[in-house]
Design an enzyme around this catalytic site. Structure first.
Site, PDB file in Angstrom:
ATOM      1  N   ASN A 128      -0.827 -13.018  -6.999  1.00  0.00           N
ATOM      2  CA  ASN A 128      -2.019 -13.824  -6.687  1.00  0.00           C
ATOM      3  C   ASN A 128      -2.566 -14.423  -7.972  1.00  0.00           C
ATOM      4  O   ASN A 128      -2.357 -13.867  -9.036  1.00  0.00           O
ATOM      5  CB  ASN A 128      -3.123 -12.899  -6.148  1.00  0.00           C
ATOM      6  CG  ASN A 128      -2.962 -12.608  -4.684  1.00  0.00           C
ATOM      7  OD1 ASN A 128      -2.572 -13.463  -3.915  1.00  0.00           O
ATOM      8  ND2 ASN A 128      -3.271 -11.385  -4.306  1.00  0.00           N
ATOM      9  N   ASP A 158      -1.328  -8.797  -0.360  1.00  0.00           N
ATOM     10  CA  ASP A 158      -1.408  -8.135   0.943  1.00  0.00           C
ATOM     11  C   ASP A 158      -0.041  -7.651   1.414  1.00  0.00           C
ATOM     12  O   ASP A 158       0.059  -6.695   2.171  1.00  0.00           O
ATOM     13  CB  ASP A 158      -1.995  -9.105   1.979  1.00  0.00           C
ATOM     14  CG  ASP A 158      -3.480  -9.332   1.745  1.00  0.00           C
ATOM     15  OD1 ASP A 158      -4.154  -8.367   1.330  1.00  0.00           O
ATOM     16  OD2 ASP A 158      -3.960 -10.467   1.949  1.00  0.00           O
ATOM     17  N   LYS A 207      19.285  -9.565 -10.276  1.00  0.00           N
ATOM     18  CA  LYS A 207      18.729 -10.901 -10.037  1.00  0.00           C
ATOM     19  C   LYS A 207      19.423 -11.573  -8.844  1.00  0.00           C
ATOM     20  O   LYS A 207      20.658 -11.634  -8.801  1.00  0.00           O
ATOM     21  CB  LYS A 207      18.913 -11.744 -11.303  1.00  0.00           C
ATOM     22  CG  LYS A 207      18.296 -13.106 -11.194  1.00  0.00           C
ATOM     23  CD  LYS A 207      18.463 -13.898 -12.473  1.00  0.00           C
ATOM     24  CE  LYS A 207      17.964 -15.305 -12.249  1.00  0.00           C
ATOM     25  NZ  LYS A 207      18.255 -16.173 -13.361  1.00  0.00           N
ATOM     26  N   PRO A 217      -0.877  -1.186   1.596  1.00  0.00           N
ATOM     27  CA  PRO A 217      -2.086  -0.493   2.072  1.00  0.00           C
ATOM     28  C   PRO A 217      -3.328  -1.250   1.604  1.00  0.00           C
ATOM     29  O   PRO A 217      -3.298  -1.899   0.555  1.00  0.00           O
ATOM     30  CB  PRO A 217      -2.002   0.876   1.394  1.00  0.00           C
ATOM     31  CG  PRO A 217      -1.068   0.700   0.250  1.00  0.00           C
ATOM     32  CD  PRO A 217      -0.131  -0.421   0.594  1.00  0.00           C
ATOM     33  N   ASP A 218      -4.391  -1.168   2.391  1.00  0.00           N
ATOM     34  CA  ASP A 218      -5.643  -1.802   1.982  1.00  0.00           C
ATOM     35  C   ASP A 218      -6.412  -0.791   1.137  1.00  0.00           C
ATOM     36  O   ASP A 218      -6.928   0.214   1.654  1.00  0.00           O
ATOM     37  CB  ASP A 218      -6.450  -2.222   3.222  1.00  0.00           C
ATOM     38  CG  ASP A 218      -7.607  -3.113   2.826  1.00  0.00           C
ATOM     39  OD1 ASP A 218      -8.340  -2.749   1.884  1.00  0.00           O
ATOM     40  OD2 ASP A 218      -7.787  -4.171   3.444  1.00  0.00           O
ATOM     41  N   ILE A 219      -6.477  -1.042  -0.160  1.00  0.00           N
ATOM     42  CA  ILE A 219      -6.999  -0.040  -1.103  1.00  0.00           C
ATOM     43  C   ILE A 219      -8.465   0.285  -0.805  1.00  0.00           C
ATOM     44  O   ILE A 219      -8.836   1.435  -0.596  1.00  0.00           O
ATOM     45  CB  ILE A 219      -6.850  -0.540  -2.562  1.00  0.00           C
ATOM     46  CG1 ILE A 219      -5.369  -0.813  -2.846  1.00  0.00           C
ATOM     47  CG2 ILE A 219      -7.413   0.485  -3.545  1.00  0.00           C
ATOM     48  CD1 ILE A 219      -5.104  -1.590  -4.118  1.00  0.00           C
ATOM     49  N   LYS A 248     -15.049  -8.973   6.543  1.00  0.00           N
ATOM     50  CA  LYS A 248     -14.425  -7.948   5.675  1.00  0.00           C
ATOM     51  C   LYS A 248     -15.397  -6.801   5.397  1.00  0.00           C
ATOM     52  O   LYS A 248     -15.007  -5.650   5.316  1.00  0.00           O
ATOM     53  CB  LYS A 248     -13.973  -8.572   4.348  1.00  0.00           C
ATOM     54  CG  LYS A 248     -12.691  -9.360   4.519  1.00  0.00           C
ATOM     55  CD  LYS A 248     -12.262 -10.053   3.252  1.00  0.00           C
ATOM     56  CE  LYS A 248     -11.049 -10.930   3.579  1.00  0.00           C
ATOM     57  NZ  LYS A 248     -10.734 -11.896   2.566  1.00  0.00           N
ATOM     58  N   LYS A 260     -13.809  -3.379   6.723  1.00  0.00           N
ATOM     59  CA  LYS A 260     -13.376  -2.434   5.692  1.00  0.00           C
ATOM     60  C   LYS A 260     -14.434  -1.356   5.442  1.00  0.00           C
ATOM     61  O   LYS A 260     -14.289  -0.536   4.552  1.00  0.00           O
ATOM     62  CB  LYS A 260     -13.057  -3.185   4.396  1.00  0.00           C
ATOM     63  CG  LYS A 260     -11.925  -4.208   4.566  1.00  0.00           C
ATOM     64  CD  LYS A 260     -11.491  -4.809   3.245  1.00  0.00           C
ATOM     65  CE  LYS A 260     -10.490  -5.935   3.448  1.00  0.00           C
ATOM     66  NZ  LYS A 260      -9.462  -5.986   2.406  1.00  0.00           N
TER      67      LYS A 260
END
Ligand code: PMT
Length: 405
Positions: free
Chosen positions: A215, A284, A294, A312-314, A344, A348
């Site tokens: 990202n 994500d 390679k 996993p969603d930390i 969110k 969350k």
């Protein structure tokens, strides 16, 4: 809705002396007010030759003070009261003449008298021709003022009104506003004995030994939070993805590469964590398989399908933990910012979420500045566009107010 500005509640006495840069003072006043400051203006008699008191009155919203012996002014906020009122006195432009008078301690008109009478800090922004600035007398005068504890802001270098090129330009209004913000940005140690964990930067999810999915994130927002939180007295653990930044002083840094590593490091630190701030831009998804060597282009095949699996969603897992700390998430969005951020916050199970509109140029990813809208279940706070450290400070003040409730 509460709007938080970097200079909300700050009282600034702007002293203008007679140099060509005085024309920039209307802009300077507006920019200080944009940040929430209350600005009152004192002009020397020669300043009025360069910009009119009427202009300065219109932009500041207050009558201009210019006369030491004005009975009407003294019946309102008199010169001693004005000297005590200011949180800072900013002299911009400060001409060679004003600087010399300050050095000598003259009280020959309202502005110099106020400078003698004020208990507040005085910042001097020199502005003059480069030869005048470099003259031994001016240099000595400035050194003496600095030794007395006055702040010397500038001058800048560049083309001058007289055609010379060199040092002597008044700092630009935005640079002076940044100096004032920095000056007041001395955080209070409200987080003494509080353990804060901050995730920062991107994660990198390998496809093969040379390629990865990631990202946009420089880590600057997260590192600014770590630096300011530490200055506010917190014990800070910074869990950082790959970034090119120096660790802030007295901050414990844990380097990770992938979302799985960031997840593990975050959960391992939970039993000693009071506040968890997830500023990282976590991938994500990660490739299901990481090629050992390679990956090679296949002759005659123009497309490639990658199978990704969810990371996993930390922060969601942190918020589910039995040792749940106060949880603050970020949301970087390109549209419907408020709506996605609030979703969110709820999904969350967070205490606060700081939403970035990353579609706007000059803020968010990679840039030096940011602006945030911060949501709790009941409230909204807006932090205006500013340097990331100033934004970090304002966000941490909001976190503190909510955390201590
Ligand atoms: O690093 P800079 O260049 O200074 O830029 C700062 C920033 C824009 C990266 C930062 O301010 C920011 O907004 N970070 C969140 C980026 C993001 O994309 O968030 P998100 O909407 O994907 O995730 C929402 C929240 O969940 C975030 O707090 C995120 O850290 C967290 N999350 C997301 C996915 C995941 N697997 N685990 C998480 O903990």
């Amino acid at each position: 809705m509460s709007v938080i500005h970097a200079l909300t509640g700050k009282k600034i006495l702007l002293g203008i002396s007679g140099g060509i840069a005085a024309y920039k003072c209307a802009e300077l006043t507006r920019r200080l007010k944009d940040q929430g400051a209350d600005v009152r203006i004192v002009m020397t008699s020669s300043a009025k030759e360069f910009i009119t008191p009427l202009t300065m009155q219109a932009v500041s919203g207050h009558a201009i003070a210019d006369d030491l012996l004005d009975p009407n002014a003294e019946a309102g906020m008199g010169h001693i009261e004005l000297a005590k009122w200011a949180d800072i006195v900013l002299l911009a432009p400060a001409t060679a003449n004003l600087i010399a008078r300050l050095r000598a301690g003259l009280a020959d008109e309202l502005l110099t008298t106020l400078c003698l009478a004020t208990p507040s800090p005085i910042a001097v922004s020199p502005a003059m021709n480069m030869e005048m600035y470099q003259a031994a007398a001016t240099q000595e005068n400035i050194s003496v003022l600095a030794l007395r504890g006055l702040l010397i802001w500038g001058p800048g270098e560049g083309p001058q009104a007289c055609g010379d090129i060199g040092p002597g330009r008044m700092l630009e209004p935005q640079q002076l506003v940044a100096r004032v913000v920095d000056f007041f940005n001395v955080p209070h140690a409200v987080f003494a004995d509080v353990n804060i964990t901050i995730t920062a930067g991107p994660t990198q999810e390998a496809l093969d030994p040379v390629r990865y999915i990631s990202n946009h994130s420089s880590g600057k927002m997260g590192f600014s939070l770590a630096e300011v939180a530490q200055k506010m007295g917190a014990n800070v653990t910074l869990i950082s993805g790959p970034v090119n930044l120096t660790t802030p002083t007295n901050v414990k840094r844990i380097d990770v590469k992938t979302a799985l590593e960031m997840h593990k490091a975050s959960l391992e630190n939970l039993n000693s964590c009071d506040i968890f701030i997830a500023c990282a831009a976590v991938a994500d998804y990660r490739p299901e398989v990481v090629a050992q060597h390679k990956m090679k282009k296949q002759q005659g095949i123009d497309d490639l399908t990658l199978k990704l699996v969810k990371n996993p969603d930390i922060i969601a897992d942190v918020a589910k933990d039995k040792n749940r700390p106060f949880c603050v998430g970020f949301a970087a969005e390109t549209k419907d910012v408020e709506c996605y951020a609030k979703d969110k916050l709820k999904r969350k199970n967070l205490d606060l979420i700081a939403a970035n509109d990353v579609a706007k140029a000059g803020q968010g990813f990679n840039s030096e500045k940011n602006a945030l809208s911060v949501f709790s279940a009941q409230q909204r706070f807006d932090i205006k566009l500013a340097d990331k450290k100033a934004v970090a400070h304002q966000l941490l003040e909001i976190i503190y107010q909510q955390y201590k409730q």
